[in-house]
Design a protein around this motif. Sequence first.
Motif, short mmCIF file in Angstrom:
data_model
loop_
_atom_site.label_atom_id
_atom_site.label_comp_id
_atom_site.label_asym_id
_atom_site.label_seq_id
_atom_site.Cartn_x
_atom_site.Cartn_y
_atom_site.Cartn_z
N ASN A 175 -2.41 18.59 -11.18
CA ASN A 175 -3.75 18.91 -10.69
C ASN A 175 -4.39 20.12 -11.36
O ASN A 175 -5.60 20.15 -11.53
CB ASN A 175 -3.70 19.19 -9.17
N ASP A 176 -3.58 21.12 -11.72
CA ASP A 176 -4.13 22.40 -12.16
C ASP A 176 -3.71 22.75 -13.57
O ASP A 176 -2.62 22.43 -14.02
CB ASP A 176 -3.64 23.52 -11.23
N SER A 177 -4.62 23.47 -14.26
CA SER A 177 -4.29 24.08 -15.55
C SER A 177 -3.72 25.46 -15.27
O SER A 177 -4.12 26.13 -14.31
CB SER A 177 -5.55 24.21 -16.41
N PHE A 178 -2.80 25.90 -16.13
CA PHE A 178 -2.21 27.21 -15.98
C PHE A 178 -2.26 27.95 -17.30
O PHE A 178 -2.15 27.35 -18.37
CB PHE A 178 -0.75 27.12 -15.52
N SER A 179 -2.44 29.27 -17.19
CA SER A 179 -2.35 30.14 -18.35
C SER A 179 -0.98 30.80 -18.32
O SER A 179 -0.54 31.29 -17.27
CB SER A 179 -3.45 31.20 -18.29
N TYR A 180 -0.32 30.78 -19.47
CA TYR A 180 1.01 31.39 -19.59
C TYR A 180 0.90 32.60 -20.51
O TYR A 180 0.48 32.49 -21.66
CB TYR A 180 2.00 30.38 -20.18
N ASP A 181 1.27 33.76 -19.97
CA ASP A 181 1.30 34.99 -20.74
C ASP A 181 2.72 35.14 -21.27
O ASP A 181 3.64 35.49 -20.51
CB ASP A 181 0.90 36.16 -19.85
N ASP A 218 0.41 18.52 -19.24
CA ASP A 218 0.46 18.60 -20.71
C ASP A 218 1.60 19.49 -21.19
O ASP A 218 2.15 20.29 -20.43
CB ASP A 218 -0.86 19.16 -21.28
N THR A 219 1.91 19.36 -22.50
CA THR A 219 2.89 20.22 -23.17
C THR A 219 2.22 20.82 -24.40
O THR A 219 1.59 20.10 -25.17
CB THR A 219 4.13 19.42 -23.59
N GLU A 220 2.35 22.12 -24.53
CA GLU A 220 1.83 22.82 -25.72
C GLU A 220 3.03 23.44 -26.45
O GLU A 220 3.92 24.01 -25.83
CB GLU A 220 0.86 23.94 -25.32
N THR A 221 3.02 23.30 -27.78
CA THR A 221 4.10 23.85 -28.61
C THR A 221 3.49 24.75 -29.67
O THR A 221 2.47 24.41 -30.28
CB THR A 221 4.89 22.71 -29.28
N TYR A 222 4.10 25.90 -29.88
CA TYR A 222 3.66 26.80 -30.95
C TYR A 222 4.87 27.52 -31.51
O TYR A 222 5.95 27.51 -30.92
CB TYR A 222 2.60 27.79 -30.43
N THR A 223 4.67 28.16 -32.66
CA THR A 223 5.74 28.92 -33.31
C THR A 223 5.45 30.41 -33.17
O THR A 223 4.41 30.89 -33.64
CB THR A 223 5.88 28.54 -34.80
N ALA A 224 6.36 31.08 -32.48
CA ALA A 224 6.26 32.53 -32.35
C ALA A 224 6.83 33.15 -33.63
O ALA A 224 7.85 32.70 -34.15
CB ALA A 224 7.05 32.99 -31.13
N LYS A 225 6.15 34.20 -34.16
CA LYS A 225 6.56 34.83 -35.42
C LYS A 225 6.52 36.34 -35.29
O LYS A 225 5.68 36.90 -34.59
CB LYS A 225 5.61 34.42 -36.54
N GLU A 262 3.85 38.30 -28.63
CA GLU A 262 3.17 38.06 -27.36
C GLU A 262 1.97 37.14 -27.59
O GLU A 262 1.28 37.24 -28.62
CB GLU A 262 2.69 39.37 -26.73
N ARG A 263 1.75 36.26 -26.61
CA ARG A 263 0.63 35.33 -26.72
C ARG A 263 0.30 34.76 -25.34
O ARG A 263 1.19 34.57 -24.52
CB ARG A 263 1.01 34.19 -27.67
N SER A 264 -0.99 34.48 -25.11
CA SER A 264 -1.41 33.75 -23.91
C SER A 264 -1.85 32.37 -24.34
O SER A 264 -2.56 32.22 -25.34
CB SER A 264 -2.59 34.45 -23.22
N ILE A 265 -1.42 31.37 -23.57
CA ILE A 265 -1.77 29.99 -23.90
C ILE A 265 -2.04 29.23 -22.60
O ILE A 265 -1.33 29.40 -21.62
CB ILE A 265 -0.64 29.33 -24.74
#
Length: 190
Positions: free
Chosen positions: A123-129, A158-165, A149-152
């Motif tokens: 039901n809800d979108s979430f922001s992840y810090d 849904d699933t979001e994937t990113y590369t932390a560097k 550090e990143r906020s997404i």
Amino acid sequence: MRTGTGVRGGARTGVGAGARTGVRAVVVAGLALVTVATVGGCAFGRPQVKVPPPFPSPTYSSGYDSSPSYDSSPSYEPTYSPSPAEETYDPDGRADVSGSNCDFSDSLRQFTYTVSITNPSMNDSFSYDMAVNWMKAKPADGKAYGLHERSITVGPGDTETYTAKYTVNQSSIGQFWFTCEITRAHKTRR
């Protein structure tokens, strides 16, 4: 003769005893008739007693009203269905996050770590810090080599994937052991 008193006594006894026995029988028979007639309801009429109609039992219109209501007609109160409960969530979103491919590039002098965040809510979108640390492994003394550090924001289901560097500033790095850790994934509803 003295025997006459005996005759007189016998005559009195004969007549008196018979009369008493007869009277007793009549009295007993009369009482029996009265008892039978009373029990059967024939001899005496029953008294007419009017019983008042019963009072209606008190009803309470709600759990908060302590005064009784004696209205015997049904009451029609509006019913309210509860609103759907808001979905609860744990602000520590690390259970929603996984990491893979913890690596270091000698040529780029760069740490990398692939992070995947899956929002379990439909039901809800979430922001992840997010915070990712590359930590010293041998010896594991709590020293950090780098921090990303990143906020997404992740939509429902849904699933979001990113590369932390993280790039190291030193020109030459010797051999070392390291681990990748997701140290923070603070979750807030959007």
